[in-house]
Design an enzyme around this catalytic site. Sequence first.
Site, short mmCIF file in Angstrom:
data_model
loop_
_atom_site.label_atom_id
_atom_site.label_comp_id
_atom_site.label_asym_id
_atom_site.label_seq_id
_atom_site.Cartn_x
_atom_site.Cartn_y
_atom_site.Cartn_z
N LYS A 276 1.42 -1.05 0.05
CA LYS A 276 0.39 -0.52 0.07
C LYS A 276 1.05 1.31 -0.03
O LYS A 276 -0.12 2.08 0.27
CB LYS A 276 -0.63 -0.01 1.38
CG LYS A 276 -2.09 -0.95 1.40
CD LYS A 276 -2.11 -1.95 0.00
CE LYS A 276 -3.23 -0.85 -0.84
NZ LYS A 276 -3.66 -2.09 -1.95
N HIS B 147 7.54 -7.35 -2.28
CA HIS B 147 7.33 -6.31 -0.97
C HIS B 147 7.75 -7.81 0.41
O HIS B 147 7.80 -7.17 1.49
CB HIS B 147 5.86 -6.96 -0.38
CG HIS B 147 4.52 -6.33 -0.83
ND1 HIS B 147 4.88 -5.54 -1.04
CD2 HIS B 147 3.32 -7.05 -0.97
CE1 HIS B 147 3.76 -4.73 -2.51
NE2 HIS B 147 2.70 -6.06 -1.59
N SER C 116 -5.11 2.80 3.60
CA SER C 116 -5.27 2.20 2.15
C SER C 116 -5.15 0.85 2.89
O SER C 116 -6.09 0.49 2.02
CB SER C 116 -3.91 2.70 1.87
OG SER C 116 -4.12 2.05 0.35
#
Length: 287
Positions: free
Chosen positions: A46, A101, A131
């Site tokens: 995010k 990530h 988010s």
Amino acid sequence: MELSNEYLFKYKGTYFVSGITTPDYLDTLEDFEIRDSDVFLVTYPKSGTVWTQNILSLIYYEGHRNGTEEIESVDRMPWLDYNLRNVDFSKRESPRLIACHLPYYLVPKGLRNGKGKVIYVLRNPKDVLVSYYHFSKFTRTLEEIDFDVLMERFLDGKVVAGSWLDHVEGWSAHRDDFNILFLTYEEMKKDLRGSVLKICNFLGKKLTEEEVDAVVDNATFDKMKKDRRANYENMESDIVDHTRGSFLRKGIVGDWKNTMTVAQNERFDHVFKKRMEKLPFKFCDEL
Ligand code: A3P
């Protein structure tokens, strides 16, 4: 207490989304072969991943810039840690664009030894949390929980990609091991053209003025929201629930102020502020 539920699993100190990756697959990444020409985009979830994936597709592919190609950015720049479309990375042409990530210590060792290039994008963690909260309603892969409960898990690092602080501190502290460019979501919002030029410069990509204009124009929030190559419109419906909003949600700086109460903000600062102040990055709350 360790969080373990059907949505997340813990692997070597960090959390991953169940069902779309496995510990056995993650085990293979240590020896994933890195090419000098590889470009990795690394983010905490995010933080502007899809935005930067799109920017990189626009920089590298003329057909993406002029709209003659229909290839989605997730296929142009597939995820390494969540290989949703079973890409055989070894068969891809160079330069390969790859997103993940992963914390610094779980990326392929070649990358940790300075091969390839890394762009690390980070964002104000309060906006990341907000988010993430909205994204967990849109995606079927995350548990939908109250904001308060999610915030506690976020502060405790029991969310996808683990602790935001650990992720950012880890990458920042080990920056010398990598060929790395750090960019913040906030600076991209403030100066998209300057950020695109920074990326081009880092990657040694020489675009004409007109090409840079086309990259910038196609990377604005409004354009991307309508661009089905970039906005997850074709993402499999077992991953996202298209009836519940869209991937590009608001795309602003400081949205946390519309969600978090004064008490939640104080609680957040109480846990995060000291360590955040030591980071070499500043995040604004408005532009
Ligand atoms: P919001 O939920 O605050 O709107 P990621 O791709 O890492 O999952 O990050 C998603 C966030 O980036 C979402 O934030 C999304 O709207 C925002 N985003 C995507 N494209 C953007 C753009 N072109 N400009 C600004 N924000 C963008």
